[in-house]
Each structure stands twice: as structure tokens, then as C-alpha cells.
Design a protein around this motif. Structure first.
Motif, PDB file in Angstrom:
ATOM      1  N   GLN A  81      -8.695   8.306   1.074  1.00  0.00           N
ATOM      2  CA  GLN A  81      -8.099   7.520  -0.018  1.00  0.00           C
ATOM      3  C   GLN A  81      -6.665   7.933  -0.273  1.00  0.00           C
ATOM      4  O   GLN A  81      -5.796   7.107  -0.534  1.00  0.00           O
ATOM      5  CB  GLN A  81      -8.876   7.757  -1.301  1.00  0.00           C
ATOM      6  CG  GLN A  81     -10.191   7.059  -1.359  1.00  0.00           C
ATOM      7  CD  GLN A  81     -10.937   7.502  -2.596  1.00  0.00           C
ATOM      8  OE1 GLN A  81     -10.401   7.482  -3.692  1.00  0.00           O
ATOM      9  NE2 GLN A  81     -12.173   7.900  -2.419  1.00  0.00           N
ATOM     10  N   GLU A  82      -6.463   9.243  -0.201  1.00  0.00           N
ATOM     11  CA  GLU A  82      -5.124   9.757  -0.458  1.00  0.00           C
ATOM     12  C   GLU A  82      -4.156   9.269   0.632  1.00  0.00           C
ATOM     13  O   GLU A  82      -3.041   8.857   0.341  1.00  0.00           O
ATOM     14  CB  GLU A  82      -5.190  11.295  -0.490  1.00  0.00           C
ATOM     15  CG  GLU A  82      -3.881  12.000  -0.765  1.00  0.00           C
ATOM     16  CD  GLU A  82      -3.422  11.875  -2.210  1.00  0.00           C
ATOM     17  OE1 GLU A  82      -4.032  11.128  -2.980  1.00  0.00           O
ATOM     18  OE2 GLU A  82      -2.417  12.537  -2.542  1.00  0.00           O
ATOM     19  N   ARG A  85      -3.360   5.654  -0.181  1.00  0.00           N
ATOM     20  CA  ARG A  85      -2.472   5.479  -1.326  1.00  0.00           C
ATOM     21  C   ARG A  85      -1.042   5.860  -0.964  1.00  0.00           C
ATOM     22  O   ARG A  85      -0.092   5.205  -1.372  1.00  0.00           O
ATOM     23  CB  ARG A  85      -2.965   6.344  -2.494  1.00  0.00           C
ATOM     24  CG  ARG A  85      -2.314   6.037  -3.814  1.00  0.00           C
ATOM     25  CD  ARG A  85      -2.918   6.899  -4.922  1.00  0.00           C
ATOM     26  NE  ARG A  85      -2.681   8.316  -4.741  1.00  0.00           N
ATOM     27  CZ  ARG A  85      -1.540   8.924  -5.048  1.00  0.00           C
ATOM     28  NH1 ARG A  85      -0.541   8.233  -5.544  1.00  0.00           N
ATOM     29  NH2 ARG A  85      -1.391  10.212  -4.855  1.00  0.00           N
ATOM     30  N   GLY A 151      -7.121  -0.263  -2.233  1.00  0.00           N
ATOM     31  CA  GLY A 151      -7.620   0.659  -3.245  1.00  0.00           C
ATOM     32  C   GLY A 151      -9.137   0.701  -3.333  1.00  0.00           C
ATOM     33  O   GLY A 151      -9.704   1.565  -3.973  1.00  0.00           O
ATOM     34  N   THR A 682       1.219  -0.330  -9.822  1.00  0.00           N
ATOM     35  CA  THR A 682      -0.240  -0.315  -9.940  1.00  0.00           C
ATOM     36  C   THR A 682      -0.596   0.196 -11.325  1.00  0.00           C
ATOM     37  O   THR A 682      -0.076   1.216 -11.763  1.00  0.00           O
ATOM     38  CB  THR A 682      -0.875   0.611  -8.873  1.00  0.00           C
ATOM     39  OG1 THR A 682      -0.382   0.229  -7.604  1.00  0.00           O
ATOM     40  CG2 THR A 682      -2.376   0.498  -8.881  1.00  0.00           C
TER      41      THR A 682
END
Lengths: 685, 189
Positions: A81-82, A85, A151, A682
Motif C-alpha cells: 500500500q505504501e 501511495r 487506494g 486526497t
């Protein structure tokens, strides 16, 4: 290979890497001086914090699930996820650039080619890479359309090489497995909007709520417009729309239900190459048509835990879609320009432990593909409509030979369909962990591409068609090729070896080497007959399993948490590819020239302060001699700022080192990927 | 070799970037409070913090001076994360770290950190711990439902934990409302 050496030394390529290398030196000494894996003072710092402060600290390093993956005897790369992002990517293919051993080329505004270990721009997508979302296989066109709101992705596992038995029936050269977040992890709202220097921009959002105890629902939508590509073709307003939902219902500790679905609408891509797979022809000029595609995906999954060592999953899913080719607003062939498909899939898997030493996984799948293929430029299908049942099953046993040290995984996939009849794809993988910091693995696998609808029923015409509005007396055909007898599955035997080392908790190195032997690949064979017309003639060729080839390469990736606030990752991919097509082959000739021999990436993720991040991605891709494309080095920089909790602003500059460059030709167009700057907001609440 | 204009521009840009990076190198990052930490260091800090809010029954200890024993299932994976807690005390009890083999050998454990995803091992271990005043702490999905008292998980890249109060009650442990407030509460069925 040796010819590449002087190119590598070219200043424009080497300099950025040299500077980064110089940067690494002092820090490395520092960390040595610290003596030990982790800075001791961090622990002391942490000790002072209370629970609520601790809960605000990000977790570095991968979860156990990922760690287990990283110990798998296969070439796996996990995008977290990091990573997502901080990548600055706005679409899935862009995100995949960081993966070693993967070739990603942007051909048009929203058209990409993705391949592993060769065959870029040709057999990618459709046949070779198995793209899955939450375990559900998605049709080839999805590489373009499956642009999940980034996301919502929990992680992406990319497996290069013939996917171990467990991964998919279509995993010939690799698997991209996207795992989306459980709906309970996407509670609340998220709104994101971005606008860029070109026409590009996107907006999207999602909202998640708890319906009752253990039942969570998330729904979202995304709209994207593409720019930053100089397209000679009339691809007006390429745009992408998607709506999706996911419902998770945890019935009890033992039973979990999940339903998800999405609708996507992708206007103005152009991915005929993807769809026709093997039939890349450099002279497809007239066929660069605007592609409009829409797709619907629905899935239900039931997971049940029998005991701590035994569980099962049952998946049922349905896909439908259609796509049309338009030339300057008109369908290519108005009578029959509609292509559509309906896929039904039911898939069962069971995992259990036998006599403590054997971890067994087995499964069965039935897949029904019902499609009508009409208006492809240059390509027609006979029959145009077909319903085909694909049966497959697999069995895999991971045998622990020495606890925590040595294990052997053997397995095979079995397939049956009317094209290939019975087919077995065995594989064996050996994993040796002499020390918890060192892992070695070896693998031999044989696999076949059995989904032959696109080859068996194909009638391929390499020729020219009159441009609309242009007067043509002659309609010259160069050649026609189709399958006259029977064709066999294309086969791949792959030998892989890998080594992973973690000399310090902050540093990992993962190296994979492979040799692939391609057998019985399809090529154009002998001339069968010549069709004579008053003004022209058409030679007809047979389509035969007569091509073999070999590829070998090295893929390496090093990750270094240089400091709590600085992470570096670098990868290198070398690929040597050779294919021997038949003498009359108009489609595969030159394939070997379509792969960049060397690729390098360098990523740097820096936390300037708690709320400001500066991330840079540097990519080098070697030239593609088959299309006379120069090598390119590109830089993407992202500056992220969280002014208040829940709000993130970011500024992403892509392709900063050059005004524009071409990554791969789309049809015969060299579309320029331009420099661009995108601002993004965001807001989570 | 003749450099082209864009090569020069690129070089200047990269040198600037390098210079900027070097500056950060020279100046240590500002904040007193760390922003991110390796998984096990963070878990160790959490664990140490949580212990302040948990009470064991008197009979769990031989006497007032006996230590609080923490057993770690996979101490290799945990590495040196717990090193700086070896000299710490909780409610006047010295912290002592052991590995799981010691527990199997019959030694006491008050806290058992089951840092594995292996469900087989998990079931084995939690079965071994039931009926004793052992605080079981897991980090596997569904561990709390299977009977772990505390279970770590990550959400939005941050460490969180869930608590199974029934299991705590069975073990005779008293959990302060402070931690129940910030935990996700899990029911067994």
C-alpha cells in the motif's frame, strides 16, 4: 550482450546512478558504526511513547503474510500500500514499472503493453500474463480496464515465470495478483481529485460503512481523463469510468463471505495488439482505431476454515464485456464491429496439512467462455461465436524435508478443453534456507498455453484496406494465414534459480536468474494455395507449431531502509531473447527485437518531516532495436504533504528528463509520452 | 563526447537533487517523535505499553519478587527488538525474556507472544496456554477469534490491536478500560 557495455557507460544513463551511489556512501558507514541491525535509540524513543502516540506510527517492513511470500520458491515481488501511495502512479500499469523483470511500455494515452521476460508488444496480456483480482481471472482486455481505485488495493503480488501450479490456468509467463482491501479496512470516506498539465486528470471517491456486526460495504467510483501523449491518431478524449463495490460479511470465525463487482467503461484506448496476441504486424497503420470497451465483473467468494490447518475457498464469478473499434468515429466494419464476451467461472480450492510434513493444496475450476468476435481489423474468427468449456485442476504438495531449512514443492496442473484435450503442467521447486538471512531456491516448470480460441479459429489477413474516403480500385491482400489442420498448445519450459539475502534487518537483496525454452510456438508455415482474382492474388498460409526460442535473464532488486526516514530500492533486469519464426512469418519476425535488453530502476522515498515526503523514481529502459526506439532515462518526482490529518496533497512530475519519448509503437505510430505535472488532493474522513 | 543541451540540463538537475539529498543527510531529521518504525520494534513498544494496563492474578507468581516472564515464539524473527526492555520492570516485577522452547520445557510464562502466521502452530500453542494465566498475543488474522487475548493487525499502515475479552476472563487477567477503549473488541462466536 557485450555490445551493450559502452551504452551503459553513456553519461546520461550513468550519471544519475552515480550520484545516488555517492549519496549512499556516508550513510552506509554511519549505519555500520551503529553496529547492529536497528538503531538502538529508536527503541528508546519508542519506549517513551504512550499507546495513542504509538498508534500513530507507521509500520515499516512487510507483514508476516508478505514475509511468507518473500520466502516462496518463486520470483515474487510485492507492491505494498505504501508503495502504491508513494509511487505517484495514477494507473495500474504505471505502478508496475517498479517491478523487476517486468516490461511496461506506454504506447498511447491509456494503452500499455506489459510482459514478463520478453515478448513485449506481442503475446503480452491476452495469453501470457495472468491478471487476477482477488483470485478471479480477468480477461485480457482488463490490463487496460482493470484500473482499480489504487487506494483500494491491499497489495499486488507479481510472480514472474510460469506461475506455480496454484496460480491460474493462464499463467504462462507470469501472474499479477491484485488483492483488494477488506471492506472493514475502507470504512469512512475518501475523495481524491487530480489535474495535470495536459488534459489528464481524474476524480474518484469511495465510501465504506458497517451494515451490521461483521458486515461491511464499500462502494466507489472513478473517472479519469488521459493526456500527456502526442497521438497522431484521432483518439479523441480518451477517458475511463469505473464504479465498484465490495461487501464483506464475516459470518463467524470460520466463515467469510465476500461479494464484489465493478463496471468499467474505457473510451479511446487502442489495444488490438493485446487482443490479437501473437499477431503483431509492424504495418498495421490503417487499423489504429479508437477502441471503446466496457466490462462488467461480479464475484462471490466463500471462505471456510475447517481447522487451524485446513481451509477452503469457493469462488463464483461472471464477466461480460464488449468492445468496438471505430475509425474516425465510425465502426471499422459497421456490419460486424461488435465483439463481446461472457465468462462464467467456478473455482474451488482446499488447503490442508497431512502428517505434519505435507502442506497440500488442491483445486478444481470450470470456466465457460462464450464469445462473439466480429470486427477486428485484419482478423476474423471462424466460427465467430463459440462457447468453450475449460476444465482444470491442480494439486500441490509442499514437503518439509528439514524443518525450517529445506522444503520441496511438487505439483501439477491438469487441463482439458477441446483445443488441447488433456494437458499436464508439472513443476518442482526446492527451497533451502541454510540461515534465516539466506534463502536459495531452484525451480523447473513446464507450462502450456491452452487457451487457443485466438489461434485455432483465427483467420489472419496481413494486408491493406482502403482508408475511408479514399478511392481504391485495388484491395491488395499480402497474405492470409489460418489453421488448416490441428494446432497444439505452445509450450514453455522454465529453469529458475533465486537467492535472497537479508544481511541486516534494513537491507534485502533478491536475485533471480532464468532460462526459458519456448517450444511449438505458433508461426506461419507452408503456403497451402493461392487464391487468384482478376486483379490480385492472395497466398494462403498454414499456421503451425513450428517456432522455438530461448530467453535468459537476470532480475535483481535491492531494498534498503537507509534511515527510519529514507528508503531506497533499486532493480536491474537483463533480458536476452531469441525466437526462430518460420520463413513466411510476417508477425513474429522481429519479436526478439522488441525487448529492452537492460532496465534499471531506482526509487528513493524520503520523509522530510512527519508530514512531508519527497519521493523520486528513476527509470532506465534500453533501446528497442526492432522499432528503432532510443533508450530512455526518466525521472518521476513526487512531493507529498499532509497539512492536516486526513488531507494529503501531492505534486507529481513525470518524465522530467525529456520533453517527450516513445516507449513502444502503437500500431506503427510513435506516440510521444510527454513531460507532465499532476497535482493531487486526497481527503479521507 | 559532445554533450547535448538536454544532457547538460539533466545533469544540472540531478546535481541539484543530489545536493538537496546530501543536505538532508547532513542534518538529521527534525522530529523528536519517530514517524515510522520497524514492525517488531513497534510491537515491542506496544507490548511494553500494554503490560502497564494488565493485571495478573496473585497465584500466577511464586512471590512478590518473582519476575514477569515473556516468552517469544519466534525469537529469530523478533530479532533484537526486545533488547532494550530487558532491564525494565513492570509493577516492580523484573521483565524476563525466554523463548518458546523454554516454555515447552516447563518453565513459567506470563506473556506468550505468538509471532507466527502458521495456524497449526497457533492452534497448538493456544491450546497449551488455555487454562493458565497466560496473556497470549498473536499477530495472525483471526487469532483473537481463535482464542488469543490480544492480536496485532495493521490498518492504514499503522499498528492496531484487537482484544478478546472472553479469553482474558478465562485466563483470569484484568484488562484496564484504557486499553479496551482503543482496541477493537472481538467476540469468539
Amino acid at each position: 550482450m557485450t555490445l551493450q557495455a559502452p551504452r551503459l557507460l553513456h553519461a546520461s544513463f550513468l550519471l544519475p546512478f552515480m550520484i545516488f551511489a555517492l549519496l549512499l556512501l556516508p550513510v552506509h558507514n554511519e549505519s555500520r558504526a551503529n553496529d547492529g541491525d536497528q538503531p538502538v535509540d529508536l527503541s528508546t524513543e519508542l519506549k517513551k511513547l504512550d499507546l495513542s502516540q504509538l498508534m500513530d506510527i507507521e509500520v515499516i517492513s512487510v507483514s508476516k503474510k508478505l514475509e511468507k511470500l518473500s520466502r516462496a520458491p518463486a520470483a515474487i515481488f510485492v507492491i505494498t500500500q505504501e508503495d502504491i501511495r508513494r509511487s505517484g502512479a495514477t494507473s495500474l500499469p504505471e505502478l508496475l514499472r517498479m517491478v523487476p523483470g517486468l516490461q511496461v511500455a506506454r504506447k498511447g494515452p491509456n494503452t500499455w503493453s506489459i510482459s514478463t521476460r520478453g515478448l513485449l508488444g506481442a503475446r503480452e496480456g491476452a495469453d501470457m500474463i495472468d491478471l487476477r483480482v482477488d483470485g478471479a481471472y480477468l480477461p485480457a482486455t482488463s490490463v487496460q480496464t482493470v484500473d482499480i481505485v489504487l487506494g483500494n488495493i491491499e497489495r499486488i503480488e507479481v510472480i514472474r515465470g510460469p506461475g506455480a501450479t496454484v496460480w491460474g490456468t493462464k499463467a504462462v509467463s507470469g501472474v499479477i495478483n491484485i488483492i483488494t482491501k477488506h471492506a472493514k479496512d475502507t470504512q469512512g470516506g475518501l475523495v481524491t481529485a487530480a489535474a495535470g498539465s495536459g488534459e489528464e486528470g481524474f476524480g474518484g471517491g469511495r465510501y465504506g460503512l458497517k451494515l451490521q456486526e461483521g458486515m461491511y460495504l464499500t462502494a466507489g467510483a472513478k473517472y479519469q481523463q488521459f493526456g500527456a501523449v502526442d497521438s497522431a491518431v484521432h483518439l479523441r478524449d480518451p477517458q475511463y469510468k469505473q464504479g465498484s463495490f465490495r461487501l464483506d460479511w464475516d459470518l463467524s470465525a470460520a466463515d467469510r463471505l465476500m461479494f464484489e463487482g465493478s463496471y468499467t467503461n474505457n473510451l479511446g484506448g487502442s489495444f488490438e495488439n493485446l487482443l490479437v496476441g501473437s499477431f503483431y504486424l509492424p504495418t498495421m497503420e490503417r487499423y489504429t482505431a479508437r477502441t471503446d470497451a466496457e466490462a462488467l465483473h461480479l464475484m462471490g467468494r466463500w471462505e471456510h476454515t475447517f481447522s487451524p490447518t485446513s481451509d477452503m475457498a469457493l469462488k463464483v464469478y461472471y464477466d461480460q464485456g464488449n468492445f468496438t473499434y471505430n475509425y474516425q468515429g465510425e465502426p471499422v466494419d459497421p456490419d460486424d464491429s461488435h465483439n463481446r464476451y461472457r465468462y462464467y467461472d467456478i473455482d474451488f480450492q482446499h488447503k490442508f496439512n497431512l502428517m505434519s510434513r505435507n502442506d497440500i493444496v488442491w483445486g478444481a475450476e470450470l470456466r465457460i467462455e462464450d464469445d462473439t468476435m466480429g470486427g477486428f481489423p485484419m482478423i476474423s474468427f471462424a466460427p465467430a461465436s463459440r462457447t468453450e468449456k475449460y476444465y482444470s485442476g491442480f494439486m500441490q504438495d509442499e514437503i518439509t524435508i528439514v524443518e525450517n531449512r529445506l522444503s520441496l514443492t511438487v505439483g501439477s496442473k491438469f487441463e482439458y478443453n477441446s483445443f488441447c484435450h488433456f494437458q499436464a503442467d508439472p513443476s518442482a521447486r526446492l527451497l533451502w534456507t541454510p540461515h534465516h538471512q539466506h534463502t536459495f531456491w531452484l525451480a523447473v516448470s513446464r507450462t502450456a498455453r491452452t487457451d487457443l480460441r485466438g489461434d485455432h479459429d483465427l483467420n489472419f489477413t496481413a494486408g491493406t484496406l482502403p482508408k475511408p474516403g479514399q478511392f481504391h480500385i485495388l484491395r491488395t491482400m499480402l497474405l492470409q494465414a489460418r489453421n488448416y489442420g490441428s494446432i497444439d498448445p505452445e509450450k514453455l519450459t522454465s529453469y529458475e534459480a533465486g537467492y535472497r539475502v537479508q544481511p541486516a534487518s534494513a537491507f534485502t537483496l533478491d536475485i533471480t536468474a532464468f532460462v526459458n525454452h519456448y517450444d511449438q510456438f505458433l508461426t506461419t508455415g507452408d503456403r497451402v494455395y493461392v487464391e487468384r482474382h482478376p486483379r490480385y492474388f492472395v497466398p494462403h498460409y498454414d499456421y503451425v507449431n513450428n517456432m522455438d526460442g530461448k530467453s535468459c535473464g537476470i532480475e535483481a532488486v535491492a531494498t534498503w531502509q537507509a534511515a527510519p526516514w529514507w528508503k531506497l530500492q533499486s532493480s536491474y533486469t537483463h533480458l536476452h531473447f531469441n525466437l526462430h519464426p518460420g520463413p513466411h512469418d510476417a508477425t513474429n519476425e522481429g519479436l526478439k527485437e522488441l525487448n529492452p535488453k537492460n532496465q534499471c530502476t531506482l526509487r528513493s522515498l524520503i520523509d522530510i518531516t512527519r508530514d512531508i515526503e519527497l519521493d523520486a523514481n528513476l527509470y532506465f529502459t534500453d533501446r528497442i532495436s526492432g522499432q528503432d526506439l532510443r533508450s530512455y532515462t526518466d525521472l518521476m518526482v513526487r512531493l507529498g504533504w499532509r497539512p492536516v490529518k486526513g488531507v494529503e496533497l501531492s505534486l507529481v512530475g513525470a518524465n522530467l528528463l525529456r520533453e517527450g519519448h516513445t516507449e513502444l509503437m502503437m500500431a506503427d505510430r510513435k506516440n510521444e509520452i510527454r513531460r507532465s505535472v499532476i497535482g493531487k488532493v486526497t481527503w479521507t474522513f | 563526447m559532445r554533450f547535448q543541451l538536454n544532457t547538460i540540463i539533466r545533469t544540472i538537475f540531478l546535481c541539484l537533487l543530489a545536493a538537496t539529498c546530501s543536505m538532508w543527510l547532513a542534518v538529521p531529521v527534525c522530529c523528536a517523535q519517530p514517524k515510522a518504525a520497524p514492525e517488531y520494534q513497534l510491537k515491542a513498544a506496544f507490548l511494553y505499553n500494554l503490560l502497564q494496563f494488565i493485571e495478573w492474578p496473585e497465584q500466577a507468581f511464586k512471590d512478590a519478587g518473582s519476575p514477569l516472564v515473556i516468552c517469544i515464539y519466534d525469537d529469530k524473527a523478533a530479532g533484537s527488538a526486545f533488547d532494550s526492555y530487558r532491564s525494565e520492570k513492570i509493577r516492580n516485577r523484573q521483565l524476563v525474556f525466554r523463548n518458546y522452547d523454554d516454555m515447552q520445557a516447563g518453565l513459567d510464562c506470563h506473556i506468550l507472544f505468538i509471532n507466527t502466521q502458521d495456524r497449526k502452530a497457533l492452534a497448538d500453542i493456544s491450546a497449551r496456554a488455555t487454562g493458565r494465566s497466560i496473556l497470549t498475543i498473536g499477530e495472525a488474522d483471526g487469532c483473537a477469534r481463535l482464542g488469543c487475548i490480544i492480536n496485532f493487525f495493521t490498518a492504514e499502515n499503522r499498528l492496531r490491536f484487537e482484544i478478546n475479552p472472553e479469553a482474558a476472563k478465562r485466563a483470569g487477567l484484568k484488562l484496564s478500560s484504557e486499553i479496551l477503549k482503543v482496541a477493537r473488541i472481538v467476540a469468539e462466536k
